[in-house]
Design a protein around this motif. Structure first.
Motif: not given
Length: 301
Positions: A29-46, A48-52, A16-17, A55-59
């Motif tokens: 860190q930038s590599a991890v963030s970029r891969q997460i963003v790419n994954l969410e874009a490919e799936l078309g959903v969020d 994680f919920i960003r809290e500062g 969760e961080h 991060v926390k998983l969405t349902p």
């Protein structure tokens, strides 16, 4: 979707961080963030919920995580199967065990096995009875030693190795300490030291007492066999424990007595998954442990 993205996603979900996940993965860190963003874009959903910084998983992220963890287990098993097909003598066996089999049974078997197969490695996990069964079912463990063997769990196969007595352990100052054996009814008024509720050894003792029409008075509880033996050694009560836990380690100021009425026993054996075949190294150990106790039983007879 890339394997690397899945690995990064699972690590971030676990911690969760993002920064902590990056440190664990030994990447920026930038590599991890970029891969997460790419994954969410490919799936078309969020996912994680960003809290500062946290991060926390969405349902839907939680649902995706469960599927990806299962997928990674399949991939890891496939990789291990290929490696062990090439050389089963260098495989890895993940085996679980309860505290009652930790001091003598499992170390003895592994030591004998390593004499014949010195390069096979073991990942050992001590846990409670129920957790061990669940871990084999889920694939977190390849097999587990347990006692008694489960009767109604369809997702595991059980193979009995031996049957052992449950014996009484009393303080040396106990009025019955000088006897060779006792009946369980003679301990009716004593204070018992047992595993907590939910532990299978607790159930065995309570069932035996119930046969004689009484409920044991529990003064202390311990979730480790050595802790229970230590409390008896301190004179704080009596207990019933598997005889094998006392083979090389009878605590000071205690006596071991056989219980002749009722005779309390448990089966000890190995459980393996029923829904997947054992890998080559796992099968080597599984066959070895069954043969080991067959030979031992013949010598004891």
């Amino acid at each position: 979707m890339e394997l690397r993205q899945i690995q990064y996603f699972i690590e971030v979900a676990k911690r969760e961080h993002v920064t902590e996940a990056a440190v664990s993965l030994h990447v920026a860190q930038s590599a991890v963030s970029r891969q997460i963003v790419n994954l969410e874009a490919e799936l078309g959903v969020d996912l994680f919920i960003r809290e500062g910084r946290n991060v926390k998983l969405t349902p839907i992220g939680q649902t995706f995580l469960e599927h990806m963890e299962e997928a990674m287990k399949v991939i890891d098993n496939a990789r291990r199967e290929v490696q062990e097909y090439l050389d089963p003598e260098r495989g890895v066996i993940r085996i679980g065990f309860p505290s009652s089999l930790a001091a003598y049974t499992l170390p003895t078997v592994i030591s004998e096995f390593r004499e014949q197969h010195p390069y096979v490695k073991f990942e050992l996990k001590q846990n409670s009875y129920t957790e061990l069964i669940n871990a084999v079912v889920k694939g977190d463990l390849d097999m587990a030693l347990v006692g008694p063997l489960p009767r109604h769990e369809k997702k595991v196969k059980s193979h009995i190795l031996f049957t052992e007595s449950i014996v009484a352990l009393l303080p040396a100052s106990h009025p019955l300490a000088g006897q060779r054996s006792i009946t369980l009814n003679q301990l009716r008024d004593d204070s018992f030291i047992l595993f907590p509720q939910g532990y299978v050894l607790r159930q065995i003792v309570e069932t035996a007492c119930k046969q004689l029409g009484f409920q044991p008075k529990v003064s202390f509880e311990g979730d480790d066999i050595d802790a229970i033996k230590g409390l008896v050694s301190a004179g704080l009560g009596v207990t019933l424990i598997p005889e094998i836990t006392l083979i090389d380690n009878l605590p000071r100021s205690t006596v071991r007595l056989h219980v002749i009425e009722p005779q309390v026993t448990r089966t000890v054996g190995v459980i393996i998954p029923s829904e997947r075949p054992l890998l080559p190294a796992e099968n080597l150990f599984f066959e070895f442990i069954r043969d080991f106790f067959k030979v031992l039983d013949r010598y004891q007879d």
